[in-house]
Enzyme design. Structure first.
Site, short mmCIF file in Angstrom:
data_model
loop_
_atom_site.label_atom_id
_atom_site.label_comp_id
_atom_site.label_asym_id
_atom_site.label_seq_id
_atom_site.Cartn_x
_atom_site.Cartn_y
_atom_site.Cartn_z
N ASN A 214 20.66 76.44 29.43
CA ASN A 214 22.28 77.11 29.41
C ASN A 214 22.82 75.77 28.26
OD1 ASN A 214 23.21 75.17 31.57
ND2 ASN A 214 21.11 76.71 32.74
N ASP A 310 17.21 78.67 45.13
CA ASP A 310 18.57 78.00 45.68
C ASP A 310 18.81 76.72 46.14
OD1 ASP A 310 20.97 77.04 45.79
OD2 ASP A 310 22.38 79.53 45.81
N PHE A 327 28.46 72.57 42.99
CA PHE A 327 29.51 72.51 42.28
C PHE A 327 29.55 73.90 41.64
CE2 PHE A 327 31.17 68.52 40.76
CZ PHE A 327 30.49 67.60 41.90
#
Ligand code: CTP
Length: 419
Positions: A214, A310, A327
């Site tokens: 990303n 996660d 965040f």
């Protein structure tokens, strides 16, 4: 603050009606033990007199670059050399334009440009709403932020011209607080504490030459690591691939994949007091990355993706978990989605920002969300935003607001971790 540690601030006043508030600001600065050297533009003297400012600051006030009270007419050098910070309040649209473009055609703009690289420059814009919203002003403010100038405010509210909106100068007590934090950072508030930070993107291989990643630049995570170090913490930074130089004084661990990031977080979690999950971790990874380069064909292709762990939720769910800060980079409903994420991940604090605005940029506009509600910070350089985020987290951590089921209030807390 007395004696050798007394700080010296150049207070630059430019020509706006908010100049009258600098009388009170000067009084507050003096009360805080800060030596104030006032420098005014010509226009500022239309709003408040040098005599008033001289009486309040206890120092001669300078307006003119050719003032022969300054040795060798070197006012711009003399006045900026000994300054611990320069605060321009109010800063007019015209003065912001000058600074953003490097003009030096009066004493104040010249001394701003002649300041030492270590001398912070703060500006407190004040102007009518339309002037603030004008694209030229916004362009200049963005440039100043990129140049490392600290832009304080403005605030929204009633204006002298009768309008209501953005453009009011921040109140003197708020400006004093900002200045104090810069001059005397809640320094080493985290001395003896350990912090773990994840940063950057992850890279999930599809085959030996291709992968899923990303656009995270890692800038915010690196700035957080730096701010934690400046606050005195021992910092470990686990970073995905970025083009940034690793911050000095921080233990850097480079990883590529989300699973490597998870492994390093687990390996370095022992004894950690604060965990900042700033990384943009891939949510999915190819189920079976190919060991050889995939060959092209005319058929459609499907890549089977499986969810990753996660990391933040995992850390937060551990017994004796550190104080966790998440965040949330969102492309819509930024604050609302971030609030939900904070609840879902059961963390005390999350920082929300717009993914589209933040990625790759040097500046950031964030909202901190904690048990007490939402705290919107003004747009600033990522280093300044990071300092404020770390300061907020450190205060919550030190006051005992540890990880807790969201919604359970602090009286349920039994201990203050290591505080
Ligand atoms: N995070 C993490 N591990 C993951 C995914 C996210 O530690 N596998 C952390 C991020 O570092 C960030 C927070 O979780 O602090 C939120 O990440 P974000 O990508 O915004 O949210 P997701 O939980 O992935 O949800 P979504 O992508 O659906 O918005």
């Amino acid at each position: 603050m007395t004696g050798k540690t007394a700080k010296r601030v150049v207070l630059g006043i430019t020509g706006g009606i908010a100049a009258y508030k600098t009388a009170e600001l000067t009084r507050l600065l003096k009360k805080a033990g800060i030596d104030v050297q006032v420098v005014m533009t010509d226009a500022a003297t239309q709003f408040i007199t040098p005599v008033t400012m001289q009486a309040l600051s206890g120092n001669p006030v300078f307006v003119n670059a050719w003032d022969d009270r300054i040795a060798n007419n070197m006012g711009h050098i003399e006045l900026s050399r000994n300054a611990d910070a320069i605060l321009v309040a109010p800063a007019t649209a015209d003065f912001l334009a000058k600074l953003a473009n490097g003009f030096a055609n009066d004493l104040l703009s010249t001394l701003c440009i002649a300041r030492q690289p270590t001398c912070p420059l703060l500006v407190a814009p004040a102007m009518n709403r339309e002037m603030w919203e004008n694209p030229a002003t916004q362009r200049n403010v963005a440039q100043l932020i990129t140049d490392g100038v600290v832009v304080l405010g403005p605030d929204a509210g009633d204006q002298a011209c009768g309008d209501t909106g953005m453009g009011r100068m921040l109140e003197p007590d708020v400006l004093l607080g900002c200045l104090k934090e810069i001059l005397m950072p809640a320094s080493r508030i985290l001395a003896g504490k350990r912090a773990l930070v994840t940063a950057g993107p992850t890279f999930e291989p599809i085959d030996p030459v291709r992968g899923i990643t990303n656009r995270s630049s890692g800038k915010m995570g690196y700035a957080i690591a730096e701010a934690l170090k400046n606050a005195g913490a021992d910092v470990v930074l686990v970073s995905g691939p970025t083009s940034l130089p690793p911050p000095s004084g921080v233990k850097n661990i480079s990883i590529k994949t989300s699973s490597q990031m998870f492994d390093e977080v687990k390996a370095n979690l022992k004894g950690v007091d604060l965990f900042f999950a700033v990384a943009a971790v891939a949510d999915y990874t190819p189920a079976t990355p190919k060991t050889q380069k995939i060959k092209k064909s005319t058929e459609n292709m499907t890549i089977d993706l499986i969810p990753t762990v996660d990391i933040l939720s995992w850390v937060a769910s551990q017994n004796d978990a550190p104080f966790c800060v998440g965040f949330a980079a969102e492309s819509e409903n930024v604050v609302e989605y971030a609030r939900k994420k904070r609840e879902k991940k059961q963390i005390p604090m999350i920082v929300a920002n717009s993914a589209l605005e933040a990625i790759g940029s040097d500046s950031n506009r964030v909202t901190i969300i904690d048990e007490a509600g939402d705290h919107a910070l003004t747009v600033a350089h990522k280093a300044e935003v990071a300092r404020q985020i770390v300061s907020h987290a450190a205060n919550l951590f030190l006051s005992g607001k540890r990880n807790q089921p969201v919604g359970v209030t602090s009286p349920a807390l039994k201990s203050v971790k290591n505080a």
